[in-house]
Design a protein around this motif. Structure first.
Motif, PDB file in Angstrom:
ATOM      1  N   ARG A 187      -3.201  -8.236   6.780  1.00 21.09           N
ATOM      2  CA  ARG A 187      -2.480  -9.093   7.713  1.00 21.09           C
ATOM      3  C   ARG A 187      -1.304  -9.743   6.993  1.00 21.09           C
ATOM      4  O   ARG A 187      -1.271  -9.859   5.771  1.00 21.09           O
ATOM      5  N   ALA A 188      -0.345 -10.209   7.777  1.00 18.03           N
ATOM      6  CA  ALA A 188       0.836 -10.842   7.194  1.00 18.03           C
ATOM      7  C   ALA A 188       0.460 -12.075   6.377  1.00 18.03           C
ATOM      8  O   ALA A 188       0.993 -12.289   5.283  1.00 18.03           O
ATOM      9  N   GLY A 209      -3.083   1.752  11.470  1.00 16.74           N
ATOM     10  CA  GLY A 209      -3.740   0.456  11.455  1.00 16.74           C
ATOM     11  C   GLY A 209      -3.024  -0.649  10.709  1.00 16.74           C
ATOM     12  O   GLY A 209      -3.418  -1.813  10.794  1.00 16.74           O
ATOM     13  N   THR A 210      -1.961  -0.301   9.963  1.00 15.16           N
ATOM     14  CA  THR A 210      -1.252  -1.333   9.213  1.00 15.16           C
ATOM     15  C   THR A 210      -0.151  -1.970  10.064  1.00 15.16           C
ATOM     16  O   THR A 210       0.171  -1.498  11.156  1.00 15.16           O
ATOM     17  N   ILE A 224       6.142  -0.492  -0.513  1.00 18.61           N
ATOM     18  CA  ILE A 224       5.308  -0.028   0.594  1.00 18.61           C
ATOM     19  C   ILE A 224       5.160   1.482   0.455  1.00 18.61           C
ATOM     20  O   ILE A 224       6.150   2.215   0.409  1.00 18.61           O
ATOM     21  N   SER A 225       3.917   1.948   0.372  1.00 18.71           N
ATOM     22  CA  SER A 225       3.680   3.378   0.187  1.00 18.71           C
ATOM     23  C   SER A 225       2.693   3.899   1.214  1.00 18.71           C
ATOM     24  O   SER A 225       1.887   3.147   1.769  1.00 18.71           O
ATOM     25  N   ALA A 226       2.756   5.211   1.437  1.00 20.69           N
ATOM     26  CA  ALA A 226       1.934   5.833   2.465  1.00 20.69           C
ATOM     27  C   ALA A 226       0.644   6.431   1.929  1.00 20.69           C
ATOM     28  O   ALA A 226      -0.216   6.835   2.702  1.00 20.69           O
ATOM     29  N   GLY A 227       0.499   6.508   0.601  1.00 23.24           N
ATOM     30  CA  GLY A 227      -0.710   7.093   0.038  1.00 23.24           C
ATOM     31  C   GLY A 227      -0.894   8.526   0.499  1.00 23.24           C
ATOM     32  O   GLY A 227       0.038   9.331   0.511  1.00 23.24           O
ATOM     33  N   SER A 228      -2.103   8.845   0.931  1.00 25.26           N
ATOM     34  CA  SER A 228      -2.414  10.218   1.337  1.00 25.26           C
ATOM     35  C   SER A 228      -2.103  10.493   2.807  1.00 25.26           C
ATOM     36  O   SER A 228      -2.318  11.612   3.291  1.00 25.26           O
ATOM     37  N   SER A 229      -1.585   9.497   3.539  1.00 27.94           N
ATOM     38  CA  SER A 229      -1.464   9.623   4.995  1.00 27.94           C
ATOM     39  C   SER A 229      -0.572  10.781   5.434  1.00 27.94           C
ATOM     40  O   SER A 229      -0.868  11.472   6.415  1.00 27.94           O
TER      41      SER A 229
END
Length: 270
Positions: A187-188, A209-210, A224-229
């Protein structure tokens, strides 16, 4: 950015709270070139995507040489800094982590993700200290992004989670980490609390979900990264096509891909 030192310094400077470095993670040369062509200032690898590409499960199943061969291929194919997801460091001891870091730098990496897997904090400190020492010996200010795996505790954002995350962040900062990476759909207000309580740039995740990129940035994220998405989405598309072709005889051909044969060939050729 023609030298390893210049690339490493550039990567360091990209971590700005509120104006974060955006990293859509890649797993091979083609995905890295696609991300670069989309305007990325740096390339991050995803260990999951690299593992799947090479026929392994994610979760420290790769060995150092196999994992870093992909890093080397990606780094040699792009003109921007590359930060490599090296999971737990591909070694049981701090000395082995140091060897991994030296190999990463030799492969062209300007930064690494190094996860703690909730090891005892003091043990992970020694591993980060070894990583920093190896980078210093190479003369490269490697960006060591220390992943804190407190998402495994559950109840992300509660007091227990927060206290453990901040305690580890402080220890890793003392050990020589350049930034921290906290997983989960934060959450923020949680991001704001973390940035207030820690001294290092904060990396957060973007995906299902983010919060949105702009919301994560306003909360104070520096990265900010996307990882495996993205890799998951690519393989999901392959499954959808395969299922339609094999199980639905009346399936109509889908619309042409936005990146067709000629466009991908051009990206690889450039």
């Amino acid at each position: 950015m023609t030298t390893p030192l210049e690339r490493a310094l550039a990567l360091q400077a990209m971590h700005v709270p509120g104006d974060p470095l955006i990293l859509p993670n890649a797993w091979d040369v083609a995905s890295a070139r696609v991300v670069l062509a989309s305007g990325a200032r740096a390339i991050a690898t995803t260990s999951a995507g690299v593992a799947w590409l090479l026929g392994h499960r994610d979760g420290n199943e790769l060995n150092r040489d196999v994992a870093l061969d992909t890093v080397r291929r990606i780094a040699s194919s792009v003109s921007v800094p590359v930060t490599a997801d090296i999971e737990g460091g591909y070694g049981e001891t701090p000395d082995e982590v140091a060897r991994t870091i030296a190999s990463c730098i030799d492969a062209g990496a300007s930064g690494v993700n190094l996860e703690d897997s909730l090891r005892p904090t003091a043990e992970q400190e020694r591993r980060i200290e070894a990583a920093r020492s190896a980078a210093d010996q190479a003369g490269i200010p490697l960006f060591i992004n220390a992943r804190i795996d407190t998402h495994r505790l559950g109840d992300i954002g509660d007091d227990r989670w927060f206290d453990e995350t901040v305690t580890r962040a402080a220890a890793y900062a003392r050990a020589g980490a350049s930034g921290i990476f906290v997983l989960g759909a934060l959450r923020a207000d949680t991001i704001e609390r973390l940035t207030d309580a820690t001294t290092l740039p904060l990396n957060v995740a973007f995906g299902p979900g983010t919060l949105t990129i702009s919301e994560l940035a306003r909360a104070g994220a520096s990265r900010i990264s996307a990882g495996s998405s993205i890799a998951e989405a690519a393989y999901s598309l392959a499954q959808q096509w395969a299922t339609a072709m094999l199980e639905t005889p009346d399936a109509a051909p889908p619309s042409p891909p936005t990146l067709g044969w000629a466009a991908l060939n051009q990206l690889i050729r450039d």
